[in-house]
Design an enzyme around this catalytic site. Structure first.
Site: not given
Ligand code: CAA
Length: 264
Positions: A115, A70, A118, A138
């Protein structure tokens, strides 16, 4: 069926023959799911449900991610009420995808987190590239999964393995996901789409009513007692026996020729 492309920008829909291809298309944010992605996905699922001749759907992601979860930035300012509504909305869209009467295959090309995991879990079969990374991170954000992760993951890989992923927030690679039963096969990134296309076409060549019935019964059986589900299967076996495709398939076998199914 003619080939057709439709775009809601953040999710693309392409119909190729009998196969509907959905591509999450927000690569700059690793295809993170915000309200407009959910809207686009829902609109396409609705269109797919109404698409005559559709036999399989494949879901994949543009760029280096399937879906990285998400959209954390979009969620940052949600009130508890709007967070609950966002989660409920995700549940509705994913359930609509899961409830499509045709098999839905996930081609997981990269990050498949939160998400995104999921979303993959809402599909009938998950295939992955060896670049894929799966997880429910999460808890690292102080959150829990909101689009079905606490439920569908355990149903797919069992409560112990699901708990290990949910409690740690850790990421696993595709080989480990395959070992746990979170994906069925792993391919090189270059081979993934071709391999999943072949799987989709193999399904599309079978009798569509039979495939749809098999999917419906499989899903029913995960919720219903065995005796009830078996009773439904026996009923459905009788119904499918009356289809043109059943007559065609049996006749083709007896006369040593290839069957041609028309979905009737
Ligand atoms: N939401 C919003 N933006 C996201 C994102 C997310 N889940 N995942 C990545 N992005 C964005 C980053 O912020 C970045 O944007 P900017 O260039 O503007 O800074 C861009 O995508 C590229 O990401 P990274 O630079 O972080 O890429 P990376 O290769 O270094 O890392 C990653 C990749 C390990 C997947 C890392 O992006 C990450 O940890 N993302 C979040 C993963 C996460 O926590 N997901 C769970 C979300 S909560 C959820 O999903 C709840 C639910 O069940 C409803």
């Amino acid at each position: 069926m003619s080939d057709l492309k439709q775009s809601h920008d953040s999710v693309l829909l392409e119909i190729k023959g009998h196969v509907g291809w959905l591509t999450l298309n927000r690569p700059q944010a690793l295809n993170a799911l915000n309200a407009s992605v959910l809207d686009a996905l829902e609109a396409h699922v609705c269109a797919l449900r109404a698409t005559e001749g559709l036999r399989v759907v494949v879901l994949t992601g543009a760029g280096k991610a399937f879906v990285a979860g998400a959209d954390i930035k979009a969620m940052a300012d949600l009130s508890p009420q709007s967070a609950a509504a966002f989660a409920a909305r995700g549940h509705r869209v994913f359930q609509a995808l899961s409830d499509l009467p045709v098999p839905v295959l996930a081609a997981v090309n990269g990050f498949c987190l939160g998400g995104g995991c999921e979303l993959a879990l809402s599909c009938d079969v998950i295939y992955a590239s060896d670049k894929a990374k799966f997880g429910q991170p999460e808890v690292k954000l102080g959150l829990i999964p909101g689009f079905g992760g606490t439920q569908r993951l355990a149903r797919k890989i069992g409560p112990m393995a699901a708990g290990a992923l949910l409690f740690s927030g850790g990421m696993i690679d595709a080989a480990e996901a395959k070992r746990l039963g979170l994906c069925l096969e792993v391919y090189s990134p270059e081979a993934l789409i071709e391999a999943v296309t072949a799987k989709a076409e193999e399904i599309a060549a079978q009798a569509p009513l039979a495939v749809a019935q098999a999917k419906a019964l499989l899903k029913l059986g995960l919720e219903a007692p065995l005796a009830t589900a078996n009773a439904f299967e026996a009923q459905a076996f009788g119904v499918i026996f009356d289809s043109q495709d059943a007559k065609e398939g049996v006749d083709a076998f007896i006369n040593k020729r290839a069957a041609t199914f028309n979905g009737r």
